[in-house]
Design an enzyme around this catalytic site. Sequence first.
Site, mmCIF file in Angstrom:
data_model
loop_
_atom_site.group_PDB
_atom_site.id
_atom_site.type_symbol
_atom_site.label_atom_id
_atom_site.label_comp_id
_atom_site.label_asym_id
_atom_site.label_seq_id
_atom_site.Cartn_x
_atom_site.Cartn_y
_atom_site.Cartn_z
ATOM 1 N N HIS A 471 24.482 -19.930 54.556
ATOM 2 C CA HIS A 471 26.011 -21.509 54.179
ATOM 3 C C HIS A 471 25.907 -21.860 52.959
ATOM 4 C CE1 HIS A 471 29.008 -23.661 55.278
ATOM 5 N NE2 HIS A 471 28.937 -23.975 57.168
ATOM 6 N N TYR A 587 31.176 -34.869 64.574
ATOM 7 C CA TYR A 587 31.237 -34.648 63.286
ATOM 8 C C TYR A 587 32.252 -33.524 63.291
ATOM 9 C CZ TYR A 587 30.207 -32.072 58.936
ATOM 10 O OH TYR A 587 29.937 -31.123 57.680
ATOM 11 N N THR A 600 33.129 -30.069 51.474
ATOM 12 C CA THR A 600 33.391 -30.426 52.733
ATOM 13 C C THR A 600 33.616 -31.791 53.101
ATOM 14 O OG1 THR A 600 31.183 -30.057 54.017
ATOM 15 C CG2 THR A 600 33.185 -28.241 53.733
#
Length: 770
Positions: A471, A587, A600
């Site tokens: 990630h 979230y 993000t």
Amino acid sequence: MAEAHQAVGFQFTVTPDGIDLHLSREVLKHIYLSGVTSWRKRVIRFKNNILAGVYPASPSSWLIVVIAIMSTMYTRVDPSLGMISTIKDTLPVSDYMTVQTQTVLSAILFATGVWLSLIVLLRYTLKALLSYHGWIFEPHGKMSLTNKLWLSLVKLLSGRRPLLYSFQASLPRLPVPSVEDTIHRYLESVRPLLDDEQYKQMETVANEFKKDPAPKLQKYLIFKSWWATNYVSDWWEEYIYLRGRGPIMVNSNFYVMDLLYVVPTHRQAARAANAVHAMLQYRRRLERGEHAPMRALGVVPMCSFQYERMFNTTRIPGIDTDFVQHLKDRKHLVVYHRGRFFKVWLYYGGRHLWPSELEFQFQRILNDTTEPQPGELKLAALTAGNRVPWARARLKFFGEGVNKASLDAIETAAFFLTLDEEEHGYRADKLDSLDHYAKSLLHGKCFDRWFDKSFNLIVYKNGKMGLNIEHSWADAPIIGHMWEYVTATDCFQLGYTEEGHCKGDVNKGLAPPARLQWDIPAACQDIIESSYSLAKEIADDVDFHACIFNEFGKGLIKKCKTSPDAFVQLALQLAQYRDKGEFCLTYEASMTRMFREGRTETVRSCTNESAAFVRAMEDKNSTNEQRLELFRKAAEKHQNMYRLAMTGSGIDRHLFCLYIVSKLLSIDSPFLKQVLSEPWRLSTSQTPQQQLNLIDIQKYPSYVGAGGGFGPVADDGYGVSYIIVGEDLITFHISSKFSSPETDSYRFGQNIRQAMLDIRALFHQNEKRQ
């Protein structure tokens, strides 16, 4: 032994007359072709770098400006107001430079300066236009005259046929929100989660922080926003991802599934070959910058920065922090099968291997019956365990000899391929088929994926495939872009023969894949086993449920005149409340890629409005009209929060960066400490769909993606990823932990289904009354 002959470039013998060389024409031919390909790449990259560098102008526009300036000289008009004469006077006088040559050269230099100035002016004008975000707050389907004019100007200045990185210099910087706005929005977001006394305490702590030390921290952050390209992204990558010392498997890495219903071939080697060849095609266009940039409304460009590290990239473990190693144009990949690692070359004679050649190579690996070397079987478990033991083992046991060479082969590979021995995929007759498929992609056996690679391609025995993605280097939409290209190219361009093999002739003269060699001592094997034990404990605790919701989809939701994402998020809030009997911090990931190097932002989906709607749904005394009215208010609130997050006015990235500054300045802040320690018991994300529109799902409805997912964020919470596919399908990927008595992924999936149906019923009943 054709392979052995191919591997010999030349032979020589010593004779009384000297050394007699016997050169191989075939090898010299391949050397020549490789050189031609290499230089062709350099030329194309150089050309595309120039095109992107002068965008939105073009190199031909320079010639137009030069001709225009030169033509004025013959009309005795000086557009330079004497600057051409000044430049001419500074040029050296010599026998080779006549007065006329000086005049022409001066005019060309002046024209070049004008041209470069125009480029800068166009870029800053475009940047100013792109800094305006009023268009995103207008109701869907409606646009004011002001925004239409703005959109026309953006189109006009955006030029024609932009390349992937053409807009990078024109993208605005991510703005730093005011402390007051952030704290106000934060307090509003936690109000439904706290009782009156708790809220008053939080309000007091927040106001104290606003007075001191917030102003001091904010000044440093504003200074960083002036100096750095993006005030968030580098710290986000470092502190959220690379400095984490725990396992990245399940906790950080995420996965993407194959097409939901279609398996174009059941031959494992063939499917892997087509997918790898499609990835190589994508990489070639990526490295040349030839992909079109993503654009909202087909006009507003998104940042392309994250694409750079998709291939040839590995997360390297460190004692205190990891780092991301990115290389240029690697020519091999590493394949894992039954505990063995193989190095496979991707080029032959200066070109990519054809799919049929790749299939031949992969089938060789599948046919190989050799056993793993001592310690080799579970070696990749090092990447699944804690980072510090892996970093120390890497320094101690992989710094020289065959271990270093083999590890280098893995870490410098284009990507990592696992030819899995299992069979997975969606089966209508097996309710938990997607659950097992998801868990396999997320963690596998804990030792059959190299979790440090930018991504792992996993191809199963039955031809199904998927990705496991590290990630730190990028977010889901980036890998989703590549995956859409690969699946479309695989099915609609490359294709297969009737027997399921790749199309094309097979070159059986290719050198076979090379087994990587290891010399792993007992001490290292103990570390491997320890990492494996920890990883297996984590993997066994993952409770996964992937469910297909096909009662309705985007088509019906849009008829209800509401946002599909808001609809799903409110359904998740209703499901969460029914599941646990309380609200929780929620979230939802949104993107900030309208800004340079944006990644993000968080949308806090649990709001006062959503809580009021959920309570009304559970209150038998509430009427459907009241519930529907509350739903519309909550949906509008959610959409507005999503827009704020996309346009740089989110809450959490700002608070995160203020916290980093406070730690660097050794300032203790009870407010920031509490904010950053709050658990996200419901973490959600929407998987992007149809970014490229390469597959017409109206024409080919079975060729839909299954989406992807991630592990649970909180020990007692849920992770939910969803993909809104076409008009009539939504797929949910739900994760939690078996060790938590409060959660059950299957139960939560059923609650989501019922919540979706209950919300739809509100609109149906309203339609009947009308």
